[in-house]
Every structure is written in structure tokens, then in C-alpha cells.
Design an enzyme around this catalytic site. Structure first.
Site, PDB file in Angstrom:
ATOM      1  N   ASP A 248       0.847  -1.206   0.000  1.00  0.00           N
ATOM      2  CA  ASP A 248       0.000   0.000   0.000  1.00  0.00           C
ATOM      3  C   ASP A 248       0.882   1.256   0.000  1.00  0.00           C
ATOM      4  O   ASP A 248       0.610   2.223  -0.703  1.00  0.00           O
ATOM      5  CB  ASP A 248      -0.903  -0.019   1.245  1.00  0.00           C
ATOM      6  CG  ASP A 248      -2.161   0.829   1.080  1.00  0.00           C
ATOM      7  OD1 ASP A 248      -2.620   1.009  -0.068  1.00  0.00           O
ATOM      8  OD2 ASP A 248      -2.689   1.301   2.100  1.00  0.00           O
TER       9      ASP A 248
ATOM     10  N   HIS B  71      -4.948   2.251  -7.059  1.00  0.00           N
ATOM     11  CA  HIS B  71      -6.095   1.951  -6.199  1.00  0.00           C
ATOM     12  C   HIS B  71      -7.364   1.657  -7.011  1.00  0.00           C
ATOM     13  O   HIS B  71      -8.230   0.920  -6.550  1.00  0.00           O
ATOM     14  CB  HIS B  71      -6.331   3.059  -5.169  1.00  0.00           C
ATOM     15  CG  HIS B  71      -5.543   2.847  -3.909  1.00  0.00           C
ATOM     16  ND1 HIS B  71      -4.192   3.094  -3.826  1.00  0.00           N
ATOM     17  CD2 HIS B  71      -5.900   2.356  -2.682  1.00  0.00           C
ATOM     18  CE1 HIS B  71      -3.760   2.775  -2.614  1.00  0.00           C
ATOM     19  NE2 HIS B  71      -4.775   2.330  -1.897  1.00  0.00           N
TER      20      HIS B  71
ATOM     21  N   HIS C 224      -6.995  -1.868  -7.834  1.00  0.00           N
ATOM     22  CA  HIS C 224      -7.380  -2.603  -6.627  1.00  0.00           C
ATOM     23  C   HIS C 224      -8.892  -2.783  -6.584  1.00  0.00           C
ATOM     24  O   HIS C 224      -9.405  -3.876  -6.351  1.00  0.00           O
ATOM     25  CB  HIS C 224      -6.914  -1.878  -5.364  1.00  0.00           C
ATOM     26  CG  HIS C 224      -7.651  -2.317  -4.131  1.00  0.00           C
ATOM     27  ND1 HIS C 224      -8.875  -1.787  -3.779  1.00  0.00           N
ATOM     28  CD2 HIS C 224      -7.354  -3.265  -3.209  1.00  0.00           C
ATOM     29  CE1 HIS C 224      -9.310  -2.403  -2.687  1.00  0.00           C
ATOM     30  NE2 HIS C 224      -8.405  -3.287  -2.313  1.00  0.00           N
TER      31      HIS C 224
ATOM     32  N   HIS D 276      -5.803  -5.911   0.983  1.00  0.00           N
ATOM     33  CA  HIS D 276      -5.831  -4.620   0.276  1.00  0.00           C
ATOM     34  C   HIS D 276      -4.460  -4.293  -0.330  1.00  0.00           C
ATOM     35  O   HIS D 276      -4.346  -4.027  -1.528  1.00  0.00           O
ATOM     36  CB  HIS D 276      -6.272  -3.522   1.261  1.00  0.00           C
ATOM     37  CG  HIS D 276      -6.156  -2.136   0.718  1.00  0.00           C
ATOM     38  ND1 HIS D 276      -7.147  -1.548  -0.039  1.00  0.00           N
ATOM     39  CD2 HIS D 276      -5.156  -1.213   0.816  1.00  0.00           C
ATOM     40  CE1 HIS D 276      -6.760  -0.325  -0.379  1.00  0.00           C
ATOM     41  NE2 HIS D 276      -5.568  -0.093   0.127  1.00  0.00           N
TER      42      HIS D 276
HETATM   43 ZN   LIG Z   1      -4.622   1.804   0.123  1.00  0.00          ZN
END
Ligand SMILES: [Zn+2]
Length: 361
Positions: A153, A236, A239, A253
């Protein structure tokens, strides 16, 4: 907490593991401060119902501050309850798996009906946490896979910030980005690249050393300030695309964001017109992929749960690309137009880079 001007009574919202481990410490610390405190076990979902229950409990206690100790959902629900009551909020993450603890965002999930477990909305609150408190011994005792996800992340933050700033897009608050935000994001990446592997070794040994301290600061503080103040972009959004694939539901995540970062770098290579820029972006992507492999982060669709070159995978990649490019997604913060076909090609390019990198180990 006294040092930053907070006072009791204190409502502590915590996961069960945090309660087992930390309740005696809280009892001693708050007794010493002379503050009333109550520990409430988190209900398990960051849902409207749970947030309202937490806000009611804070009101009943006359709480002057809400403290959350646990994982992402515990923090998100307690943060939203504190915002609803206009109370100060103290964030105590017990894992270092995302950069959310520092942010003013809560992800709200549905907790009933056919959409139970799905994301309902994203709320941005008025204020950032008043205090973010991380005990690196607690992080060292958490599973290394969570720390690796936090590293994933954190790695995305600079690349997304760089893209959003190049495109002149607003940050997560809707304001202009600052030079400071981009430099925090860059420092985050540099710290994680330098100390990430050593921090994971420290996590395996359960001993917080300098490398772990540095990575926890980067993945929690620098990454949190960086993404909120400079903005998100393709990684993201990819993601979010990956979340539509049931086979990937077990991926964390930060693991999906890591692969999303490789996809973003592939998009940038495709969009680069100058040959020199393409070469520079290619070697940057190779460096990031090698680093992810050294930290155990996924670099291929196969590692995320999609077997290579099957019809089901082809269909899933189309679904990921459609979801990632929906209107309002942060992929449109890239400094060039991105469509479904570009994302499909970039996912294939990222997967093939990942496979080459794995084969070279
Ligand atoms: Zn994140």
C-alpha cells in the site's frame, strides 16, 4: 494523550485480540491519569448500525474522546462514530497493513441483505485523527503478511501522487496538492525500498528494530499523509477492479494495490511517447517488481488466485478493467485518458513482467 490536550472519559473501541493483549495496560494508564474509561468490543463490521451503536455508547458514557485499537474496520467505525459525535479521535492500529490509520476516511460496509459485506460508501470526515499511536512491538507480533501488505500500500503512494500531480488533479480533500505532499510520498517509497526487507525479517523474529520503526512510520504516517494530500490514481482503481473477482477475495488490500501499482506503471509505459521515457519507466517497473518479489507481495494474476491463460481469467480481466474505469474512479486522475482496452493490455503487461521477475529469482 494528555500531551496533545485530550482528556477523559475515554471510550475504547477494540478488537478482541487487542482487548486480550492491551486491556491491563489501558486500565493502569487511565487509572494513573484519573480518567474514566470503558472498553467496548468492536462488533465486527464498519457498518451504519455499528457506527450508530458506538456513537450512542460514547454519548451514554459522556466520552470526551474515542480511542480505536485494532485493524482497519475497527478504526473506520470508531473514526466515523467520533466524527458523528464531533469528538477527538485516537487511532491505534495493531497491524501495519494499510495507510488508513492516519487518514480522515472511513469505509462503510453493508451488514444486511444480499449486499452484506460489500462497500456501501466512503466517508471523508471533517478532521484527521488527533493522535496516531503505534506500538511497534504490537506490529512486530502481528503476522508478517500484514506488514508486507502495508509495504504494498505504501509503495503505491508515490506513483499515484506523481500521476495525480502531473495531471493537476485535486487531492482526496478536493484541494490542490502541495510540493510537501509529493515529497512525503517520495520519502515513503524510498524508506520502504531501503528498509522493507529488513523490516519483514524483524517481523518474523518479533523484534522491533530500526528497520521496522522506519517502515511503520513510512507505511502509516508518510503514506497516509501522502495519499490524502496528493491524491490517488490508477493503482487503487485497479485494486477496486480486483475486488470484483471472487477468486481474489482472500488477497489483502495492500497485496492487490501492489499488483495495481505494476499495472499503473505499465499504463504509463504504454502512454509514454519518447523512447527514453519508456526505457526509464520500464526499468522503474522492473525495480518495483523485484522489490515486491523480495517482500513476498504478489506480482502475477496467478499469485492473486487467477490461473494463467484460461477463458475464466480472460473474462475476469475484462471485468476488472470495466470496474477500474467506471466514472469517478481515481484511474481518471492519470495524466492521460485510460479506457478498458488500455487497462486490459496493462494488466497483461504487468502479469508478464511479474512472471519474468519470478522466473529470474
Ligand atoms: Zn490503500
Amino acid at each position: 494523550m494528555q500531551a496533545v490536550g485530550l482528556s477523559g472519559p475515554v471510550l475504547i473501541v477494540a478488537g478482541n485480540a487487542a482487548i486480550t493483549r492491551l486491556a491491563p495496560t489501558w486500565a493502569a494508564a487511565f487509572a494513573e491519569a484519573g480518567w474514566l474509561h470503558r472498553v467496548r468490543a468492536f462488533g465486527g463490521e464498519s457498518s451504519r448500525r455499528e457506527i450508530e451503536a458506538l456513537a450512542r455508547e460514547a454519548a451514554a458514557l459522556g466520552a470526551a474522546v474515542i480511542v480505536a485499537a485494532g485493524g482497519g474496520k475497527t478504526l473506520d467505525a470508531a473514526r466515523a462514530a467520533a466524527a458523528a459525535r464531533r469528538l477527538p479521535f485516537v487511532s491505534c492500529p495493531t497491524v501495519c497493513s494499510t495507510d488508513a490509520p492516519t487518514s480522515a476516511l472511513s469505509v462503510i460496509y453493508c451488514d444486511e441483505g444480499p449486499t452484506a459485506g460489500a462497500v456501501e460508501s466512503l466517508e471523508i470526515h471533517r478532521r484527521s485523527p488527533d493522535l496516531v499511536l503505534v506500538d511497534t512491538q504490537v506490529i512486530a507480533d502481528s503476522p508478517p503478511r500484514f506488514l508486507a501488505a502495508g509495504i504494498g500500500d505504501a509503495m503505491s503512494t508515490f506513483y499515484e501522487a506523481r500521476a495525480a500531480v502531473a495531471a493537476g488533479k485535486p487531492n482526496m480533500r478536493g484541494g490542490r496538492s502541495t510540493r510537501a505532499a509529493l515529497e512525503l510520498a517520495r520519502l515513503c517509497r524510498d524508506v520502504v525500498l531501503e528498509h522493507g526487507v529488513a523490516a519483514l525479517e524483524a517481523s518474523h523474529r518479533h523484534v522491533p528494530d530500526n528497520a521496522l520503526e522506519q517502515v511503520v512510520e513510512a507505511a502509516t504516517l508518510l503514506s497516509g499523509l501522502g495519499f490524502e494530500s496528493a491524491g490517488l490514481a490508477a493503482a487503487h482503481a485497479i485494486h477496486n477492479g480486483l475486488t470484483v473477482v471472487p477468486a481474489m477475495h482472500d488477497a489483502l488490500h495492500g497485496e492487490k494495490v501492489a499488483f495495481g501499482t505494476l499495472v499503473q506503471l505499465a499504463l504509463e509505459q504504454r502512454a509514454a511517447t519518447a523512447a527514453a521515457a519508456r526505457v526509464a519507466l520500464e526499468s522503474e517497473a522492473e525495480r518495483v517488481a523485484s522489490f515486491f518479489v523480495s517482500t513476498g507481495l504478489p506480482v502475477t494474476l496467478g499469485q492473486l488466485g487467477l490461473p494463467a491463460e484460461t477463458e475464466a481469467t480472460r473474462v475476469a480481466v475484462q471485468a476488472i478493467a470495466h470496474r477500474a474505469t467506471t466514472t469517478g474512479e481515481t484511474i481518471h486522475n492519470m495524466p492521460f485518458p485510460v479506457d478498458v482496452a488500455a487497462v486490459v493490455a496493462a494488466i497483461e503487461a504487468a502479469d508478464s513482467l511479474g512472471r519474468r521477475t519470478l522466473a529470474a529469482v
